[in-house]
Scaffold this active site. Sequence first.
Site, PDB file in Angstrom:
ATOM      1  N   LYS A  11       0.823  -1.211   0.000  1.00 36.12           N
ATOM      2  CA  LYS A  11       0.000   0.000   0.000  1.00 36.12           C
ATOM      3  C   LYS A  11       0.863   1.270   0.000  1.00 36.12           C
ATOM      4  O   LYS A  11       2.074   1.204   0.242  1.00 36.12           O
ATOM      5  CB  LYS A  11      -0.944  -0.046   1.212  1.00 36.12           C
ATOM      6  CG  LYS A  11      -1.975  -1.193   1.147  1.00 36.12           C
ATOM      7  CD  LYS A  11      -2.967  -1.100   2.302  1.00 36.12           C
ATOM      8  CE  LYS A  11      -3.998  -2.220   2.248  1.00 36.12           C
ATOM      9  NZ  LYS A  11      -5.012  -2.095   3.338  1.00 36.12           N
ATOM     10  N   TYR A  51     -12.369  -2.423  -3.618  1.00 31.09           N
ATOM     11  CA  TYR A  51     -12.920  -2.571  -2.264  1.00 31.09           C
ATOM     12  C   TYR A  51     -14.443  -2.471  -2.253  1.00 31.09           C
ATOM     13  O   TYR A  51     -15.035  -2.065  -1.257  1.00 31.09           O
ATOM     14  CB  TYR A  51     -12.318  -1.520  -1.338  1.00 31.09           C
ATOM     15  CG  TYR A  51     -10.939  -1.880  -0.800  1.00 31.09           C
ATOM     16  CD1 TYR A  51     -10.758  -3.011   0.001  1.00 31.09           C
ATOM     17  CD2 TYR A  51      -9.827  -1.090  -1.061  1.00 31.09           C
ATOM     18  CE1 TYR A  51      -9.511  -3.345   0.515  1.00 31.09           C
ATOM     19  CE2 TYR A  51      -8.569  -1.419  -0.553  1.00 31.09           C
ATOM     20  CZ  TYR A  51      -8.425  -2.544   0.239  1.00 31.09           C
ATOM     21  OH  TYR A  51      -7.190  -2.873   0.752  1.00 31.09           O
ATOM     22  N   PHE A  59     -15.821   3.533   6.801  1.00 33.70           N
ATOM     23  CA  PHE A  59     -14.425   3.847   6.483  1.00 33.70           C
ATOM     24  C   PHE A  59     -14.132   3.821   4.987  1.00 33.70           C
ATOM     25  O   PHE A  59     -13.000   4.060   4.566  1.00 33.70           O
ATOM     26  CB  PHE A  59     -13.480   2.895   7.223  1.00 33.70           C
ATOM     27  CG  PHE A  59     -13.694   1.426   6.929  1.00 33.70           C
ATOM     28  CD1 PHE A  59     -13.188   0.841   5.775  1.00 33.70           C
ATOM     29  CD2 PHE A  59     -14.403   0.628   7.819  1.00 33.70           C
ATOM     30  CE1 PHE A  59     -13.378  -0.508   5.496  1.00 33.70           C
ATOM     31  CE2 PHE A  59     -14.608  -0.727   7.554  1.00 33.70           C
ATOM     32  CZ  PHE A  59     -14.085  -1.289   6.383  1.00 33.70           C
ATOM     33  N   THR A  93      -5.451  -6.789  10.801  1.00 30.30           N
ATOM     34  CA  THR A  93      -5.792  -5.564  10.071  1.00 30.30           C
ATOM     35  C   THR A  93      -5.308  -4.318  10.819  1.00 30.30           C
ATOM     36  O   THR A  93      -4.745  -3.406  10.220  1.00 30.30           O
ATOM     37  CB  THR A  93      -7.325  -5.477   9.889  1.00 30.30           C
ATOM     38  OG1 THR A  93      -7.778  -6.680   9.264  1.00 30.30           O
ATOM     39  CG2 THR A  93      -7.717  -4.286   9.031  1.00 30.30           C
ATOM     40  N   ASN A 114      -2.133   0.501   6.603  1.00 28.71           N
ATOM     41  CA  ASN A 114      -1.620  -0.728   7.221  1.00 28.71           C
ATOM     42  C   ASN A 114      -0.743  -1.577   6.293  1.00 28.71           C
ATOM     43  O   ASN A 114      -0.707  -2.800   6.402  1.00 28.71           O
ATOM     44  CB  ASN A 114      -2.765  -1.536   7.849  1.00 28.71           C
ATOM     45  CG  ASN A 114      -3.823  -1.935   6.838  1.00 28.71           C
ATOM     46  OD1 ASN A 114      -3.657  -1.695   5.641  1.00 28.71           O
ATOM     47  ND2 ASN A 114      -4.874  -2.563   7.300  1.00 28.71           N
ATOM     48  N   HIS A 117      -2.130  -5.402   1.589  1.00 34.51           N
ATOM     49  CA  HIS A 117      -3.408  -6.093   1.402  1.00 34.51           C
ATOM     50  C   HIS A 117      -3.114  -7.529   0.994  1.00 34.51           C
ATOM     51  O   HIS A 117      -2.146  -7.770   0.274  1.00 34.51           O
ATOM     52  CB  HIS A 117      -4.246  -5.441   0.285  1.00 34.51           C
ATOM     53  CG  HIS A 117      -5.314  -6.356  -0.232  1.00 34.51           C
ATOM     54  ND1 HIS A 117      -6.516  -6.503   0.416  1.00 34.51           N
ATOM     55  CD2 HIS A 117      -5.331  -7.234  -1.265  1.00 34.51           C
ATOM     56  CE1 HIS A 117      -7.239  -7.429  -0.234  1.00 34.51           C
ATOM     57  NE2 HIS A 117      -6.543  -7.880  -1.256  1.00 34.51           N
ATOM     58  N   GLU A 128      -9.633 -10.909  -7.390  1.00 33.32           N
ATOM     59  CA  GLU A 128      -8.652  -9.829  -7.246  1.00 33.32           C
ATOM     60  C   GLU A 128      -7.485  -9.970  -8.222  1.00 33.32           C
ATOM     61  O   GLU A 128      -6.991  -8.979  -8.748  1.00 33.32           O
ATOM     62  CB  GLU A 128      -8.160  -9.777  -5.801  1.00 33.32           C
ATOM     63  CG  GLU A 128      -9.275  -9.347  -4.845  1.00 33.32           C
ATOM     64  CD  GLU A 128      -8.873  -9.382  -3.381  1.00 33.32           C
ATOM     65  OE1 GLU A 128      -7.712  -9.742  -3.064  1.00 33.32           O
ATOM     66  OE2 GLU A 128      -9.729  -9.038  -2.545  1.00 33.32           O
TER      67      GLU A 128
HETATM   68  P1  RTP Z   1      -7.163  -5.699   3.294  1.00 34.65           P
HETATM   69  O1  RTP Z   1      -8.485  -6.042   2.647  1.00 34.65           O
HETATM   70  O2  RTP Z   1      -6.673  -4.318   2.954  1.00 34.65           O
HETATM   71  O3  RTP Z   1      -6.145  -6.764   3.074  1.00 34.65           O
HETATM   72  O4  RTP Z   1      -7.351  -5.688   4.881  1.00 34.65           O
HETATM   73  P2  RTP Z   1      -8.138  -6.732   5.765  1.00 34.65           P
HETATM   74  O5  RTP Z   1      -8.694  -7.842   4.914  1.00 34.65           O
HETATM   75  O6  RTP Z   1      -7.248  -7.102   6.891  1.00 34.65           O
HETATM   76  O7  RTP Z   1      -9.315  -5.837   6.314  1.00 34.65           O
HETATM   77  P3  RTP Z   1     -10.757  -5.538   5.658  1.00 34.65           P
HETATM   78  O8  RTP Z   1     -11.775  -5.822   6.696  1.00 34.65           O
HETATM   79  O9  RTP Z   1     -10.891  -6.196   4.321  1.00 34.65           O
HETATM   80  O10 RTP Z   1     -10.696  -3.961   5.465  1.00 34.65           O
HETATM   81  C1  RTP Z   1     -10.061  -3.381   4.345  1.00 34.65           C
HETATM   82  C2  RTP Z   1      -9.247  -2.192   4.786  1.00 34.65           C
HETATM   83  O11 RTP Z   1     -10.124  -1.184   5.283  1.00 34.65           O
HETATM   84  C3  RTP Z   1      -9.526  -0.520   6.365  1.00 34.65           C
HETATM   85  N1  RTP Z   1     -10.365  -0.639   7.540  1.00 34.65           N
HETATM   86  N2  RTP Z   1     -10.586   0.345   8.334  1.00 34.65           N
HETATM   87  N3  RTP Z   1     -11.525   1.965  10.463  1.00 34.65           N
HETATM   88  C4  RTP Z   1     -11.884   0.690  10.417  1.00 34.65           C
HETATM   89  O12 RTP Z   1     -12.584   0.161  11.243  1.00 34.65           O
HETATM   90  C5  RTP Z   1     -11.386  -0.111   9.299  1.00 34.65           C
HETATM   91  N4  RTP Z   1     -11.653  -1.381   9.119  1.00 34.65           N
HETATM   92  C6  RTP Z   1     -10.993  -1.721   7.975  1.00 34.65           C
HETATM   93  C7  RTP Z   1      -8.197  -1.150   6.647  1.00 34.65           C
HETATM   94  O13 RTP Z   1      -7.184  -0.360   6.059  1.00 34.65           O
HETATM   95  C8  RTP Z   1      -8.293  -2.491   5.948  1.00 34.65           C
HETATM   96  O14 RTP Z   1      -7.034  -2.932   5.515  1.00 34.65           O
HETATM   97 MG    MG Z   2      -9.841  -7.509   3.192  1.00 35.01          MG
END
Ligand code: RTP
Ligand code: MG
Length: 141
Positions: A11, A51, A59, A93, A114, A117, A128
């Site tokens: 990222k 996304y 968010f 995350t 973070n 991804h 993806e």
């Molecule tokens: P990613 O998709 O980026 O690999 O991350 P992830 O699966 O660990 O988390 P996901 O639930 O898919 O969320 C995607 C991205 O959204 C942001 N996020 N912010 N503020 C919040 O509560 C929140 N929750 C998620 C994070 O940057 C996350 O990587």
């Molecule tokens: Mg995710």
Amino acid sequence: MAIERTLSIIKPDAVAKNAIGEIIARFEKAGLKVVAAKMLHLSEEKAGGFYAEHKERPFFKDLVGFMTSGPVVVQVLEGEDAIARNRDLMGATNPKDAAPGTIRADFAETIDANAVHGSDSPASAEREVAYFFSADELCPR
Ligand code: RTP
Ligand code: MG
């Protein structure tokens, strides 16, 4: 265990920190092979489509804003159990919850920025990978 392919994104925060090489080294040391890679500066449309599952979440706007804030490196990783293995290497995350030694623990400070991804399931990985790469951009298996 099956040989899988998964989509990984380094990222904008990690690219800005000059951490591309260190992050890719972690994938390679863990036995994952880079079978496709490109550097991109995502448009709002491309990041929002990627996304799309989070479109209704509070968010979403910040997430798209962050993902379009600078260049990213998108790659396809291949290896045994690659989807779960990559998620293990990434850590939780929220970097505050990420286990020591994971990429997010070592390179990220906030849940918004973070570092990486990784696809979270075989269905996501398939969608993806196809979202960023055409068949002729992937090394043959
Ligand atoms: P990613 O998709 O980026 O690999 O991350 P992830 O699966 O660990 O988390 P996901 O639930 O898919 O969320 C995607 C991205 O959204 C942001 N996020 N912010 N503020 C919040 O509560 C929140 N929750 C998620 C994070 O940057 C996350 O990587
Ligand atoms: Mg995710």
